[in-house]
Design a protein around this motif. Structure first.
Motif, short mmCIF file in Angstrom:
data_model
loop_
_atom_site.label_atom_id
_atom_site.label_comp_id
_atom_site.label_asym_id
_atom_site.label_seq_id
_atom_site.Cartn_x
_atom_site.Cartn_y
_atom_site.Cartn_z
N GLN A 120 0.81 -1.22 0.00
CA GLN A 120 0.00 0.00 0.00
C GLN A 120 0.83 1.27 0.00
O GLN A 120 0.32 2.35 -0.27
CB GLN A 120 -0.93 0.02 1.21
CG GLN A 120 -0.22 0.04 2.54
CD GLN A 120 -1.19 0.08 3.70
OE1 GLN A 120 -1.47 1.15 4.24
NE2 GLN A 120 -1.70 -1.07 4.07
N TYR A 121 2.13 1.15 0.25
CA TYR A 121 2.96 2.34 0.33
C TYR A 121 3.23 2.95 -1.03
O TYR A 121 3.63 4.12 -1.12
CB TYR A 121 4.27 2.01 1.05
CG TYR A 121 4.05 1.73 2.51
CD1 TYR A 121 3.84 2.77 3.41
CD2 TYR A 121 4.03 0.43 2.99
CE1 TYR A 121 3.61 2.52 4.75
CE2 TYR A 121 3.82 0.17 4.34
CZ TYR A 121 3.60 1.22 5.21
OH TYR A 121 3.37 0.97 6.54
N THR A 290 2.42 -6.02 15.96
CA THR A 290 1.60 -6.35 14.79
C THR A 290 0.54 -7.36 15.18
O THR A 290 0.84 -8.40 15.77
CB THR A 290 2.46 -6.94 13.66
OG1 THR A 290 3.36 -5.95 13.18
CG2 THR A 290 1.59 -7.43 12.50
N TRP A 319 -0.59 -2.23 15.04
CA TRP A 319 -0.93 -2.03 13.64
C TRP A 319 -1.06 -3.38 12.96
O TRP A 319 -0.61 -4.39 13.47
CB TRP A 319 0.06 -1.12 12.92
CG TRP A 319 1.53 -1.49 13.03
CD1 TRP A 319 2.08 -2.55 13.69
CD2 TRP A 319 2.62 -0.77 12.46
NE1 TRP A 319 3.44 -2.55 13.57
CE2 TRP A 319 3.80 -1.46 12.83
CE3 TRP A 319 2.73 0.38 11.69
CZ2 TRP A 319 5.07 -1.04 12.44
CZ3 TRP A 319 3.99 0.79 11.31
CH2 TRP A 319 5.14 0.10 11.67
N GLU A 322 -0.54 -5.48 7.10
CA GLU A 322 -0.47 -4.79 5.80
C GLU A 322 0.34 -3.51 5.89
O GLU A 322 0.83 -3.00 4.88
CB GLU A 322 -1.89 -4.48 5.30
CG GLU A 322 -2.66 -3.52 6.18
CD GLU A 322 -4.11 -3.37 5.77
OE1 GLU A 322 -4.72 -2.35 6.14
OE2 GLU A 322 -4.64 -4.27 5.09
N ARG A 323 0.52 -2.99 7.10
CA ARG A 323 1.35 -1.79 7.28
C ARG A 323 2.74 -2.12 7.81
O ARG A 323 3.68 -1.35 7.61
CB ARG A 323 0.67 -0.80 8.24
CG ARG A 323 -0.57 -0.16 7.65
CD ARG A 323 -0.93 1.13 8.37
NE ARG A 323 0.10 2.16 8.25
CZ ARG A 323 0.34 2.88 7.17
NH1 ARG A 323 -0.37 2.67 6.07
NH2 ARG A 323 1.28 3.80 7.17
N SER A 324 2.87 -3.25 8.50
CA SER A 324 4.16 -3.52 9.16
C SER A 324 5.05 -4.50 8.42
O SER A 324 6.25 -4.54 8.66
CB SER A 324 3.90 -4.05 10.57
OG SER A 324 3.44 -5.39 10.55
N ALA A 331 8.52 2.13 2.31
CA ALA A 331 7.73 1.70 3.45
C ALA A 331 8.40 2.13 4.75
O ALA A 331 7.73 2.63 5.67
CB ALA A 331 7.53 0.19 3.42
N SER A 334 7.88 5.85 5.50
CA SER A 334 6.52 6.13 5.96
C SER A 334 6.29 5.59 7.37
O SER A 334 5.70 6.27 8.22
CB SER A 334 5.52 5.51 4.99
OG SER A 334 4.19 5.77 5.40
N GLN A 335 6.76 4.39 7.64
CA GLN A 335 6.60 3.79 8.96
C GLN A 335 7.34 4.59 10.03
O GLN A 335 6.84 4.75 11.15
CB GLN A 335 7.10 2.35 8.95
CG GLN A 335 6.26 1.40 8.11
CD GLN A 335 6.98 0.11 7.79
OE1 GLN A 335 8.17 -0.05 8.10
NE2 GLN A 335 6.29 -0.82 7.14
N GLU A 338 5.34 7.56 10.88
CA GLU A 338 4.14 7.15 11.61
C GLU A 338 4.47 6.84 13.08
O GLU A 338 3.78 7.29 13.99
CB GLU A 338 3.53 5.91 10.94
CG GLU A 338 2.28 5.38 11.61
CD GLU A 338 1.69 4.19 10.87
OE1 GLU A 338 0.89 3.44 11.48
OE2 GLU A 338 2.02 3.99 9.68
#
Length: 346
Positions: A120-121, A290, A319, A322-324, A331, A334-335, A338
């Motif tokens: 998704q990134y 996660t 989280w 899908e984000r980790s 990625a 962005s992480q 965040e």
């Protein structure tokens, strides 16, 4: 470049090679996931950044992709499989790993595995990119149909590499050999002749990372320890600094450390499955966690998790995978931002 009329012959040859490979092997090779973290296999806690058994000479160095002109339009690069002749400016790249580094350099491949397409990134940059199947057993028929002029792979499986190399010039950078954004962007900038683009991207990356780190350092004590956990229902894992789940942002970008008593073990093995009874031994002052099934409130109500100081004192971050899971340079940046916002109380 292979022409469509030869596809039938190529597919038959590849099928024969697969059959020969199958006859010579009693068990499947370990999964290679590029720079996309995969769930560790049960019963194996000996992984070190995905490269425990790699030969030191195989590690890409700064000059591994130094250009040596061979003929117009091609160059020779040094790889773990020897010198490979590749196009100077490849137009149809297929990659089963390192996708984030290519996107950061403005390079969009023609094909990549399905898991990479779910990142998704940078999903917007992947419109029109073909799905070649699973990362470790992608369809050779699809790869051939895409007529690549360069394949970039993270596999350490020799048989797999041999198959890919029959479809197009193939550069292998075994999973785990490039351990951070600097190594990845520098390597691929040299490989693809995009050194200026790599330097520009890294300059912006470094500035954002420095800003995020300064924000966290102002809010969090320097000696505060951090732990990266993943909760999977009946199992729990702890992670190091090169296996996703937030390890790269916390340990590499923000410069934080795991609890001293377990730091060497975590960083050496990179991941380990834990029993619930042993959680306290690995839990730091702050926890990045996660979980696809539990919320922060669920963990605070859990009779085991709520015994940990980080959980009791709201010093934990939950989280979804899908984000980790992803830990390509885009990625990670962005992480990092965040998690820095969380730690700074924003």
């Amino acid at each position: 470049m292979k022409q469509p009329k030869r596809h039938g012959w190529a597919i038959i040859l590849i099928a024969l090679m697969l059959a020969i490979t199958a006859c010579g092997s009693n068990s499947p090779a370990p999964a290679d996931s590029g720079n996309t973290a995969a769930k560790p296999a049960e019963g194996n806690d000996n992984t070190k950044s995905g490269t425990e058994a790699a030969n030191e000479a195989a590690k890409p160095a700064a000059d591994n992709s130094a250009e040596t002109p061979v003929e117009a339009g091609t160059k020779t690069v040094s790889t773990v499989h020897g010198d490979i002749e590749i196009p100077v400016k490849p137009q149809r790249i297929i990659t089963d790993g390192y996708l984030g580094s290519l996107i950061a350099l403005g390079v969009t491949p023609v094909g990549t595995p399905s898991l990479q397409l779910k990142n998704q990134y940078f999903a917007e940059a992947l419109k029109g990119v073909a799905d070649i199947g699973d990362s470790n057993s992608s369809s050779m028929e699809r790869i051939i149909d895409l007529q690549p002029d360069l394949i970039i792979t993270a596999t350490k499986d020799e048989a797999r590499y041999d198959l890919l190399a029959k479809a197009a010039p193939t550069v292998a950078i075994p999973y785990g050999e490039l351990t951070n954004a600097h190594e990845e962007l520098t390597y691929f900038g040299q490989l693809l002749g995009l050194e200026k683009e790599a330097a520009a991207w890294l300059a912006d990356y470094e500035q954002q990372i420095a800003d995020a780190k300064a924000k966290v350092d102002q809010a969090i004590p320097a000696d505060a320890s951090f732990t990266i956990f993943e909760e999977g229902g009946k199992a729990v894992w702890v992670y190091g600094d090169n296996f996703g789940r937030g390890g790269q942002p916390i340990y590499q970008a923000l410069g934080r450390k795991p609890p001293a008593e377990v730091a060497e073990e975590i960083m050496d093995k990179q991941w380990k499955e834990l029993s619930l009874e042993s959680l306290a031994e690995y839990a730091g002052d702050y926890i990045v966690l996660t979980s696809n099934n539990k919320t922060a409130e669920d963990f605070k109500k859990d009779p085991v998790w709520n015994t940990l100081d980080a959980i009791k004192n709201d010093r934990f971050y939950v989280w979804k995978e899908e984000r980790s899971w992803y830990y390509d340079p885009i990625a990670v940046l962005s992480q990092t931002n965040e998690l820095a916002d969380w730690l700074a109380g924003n």
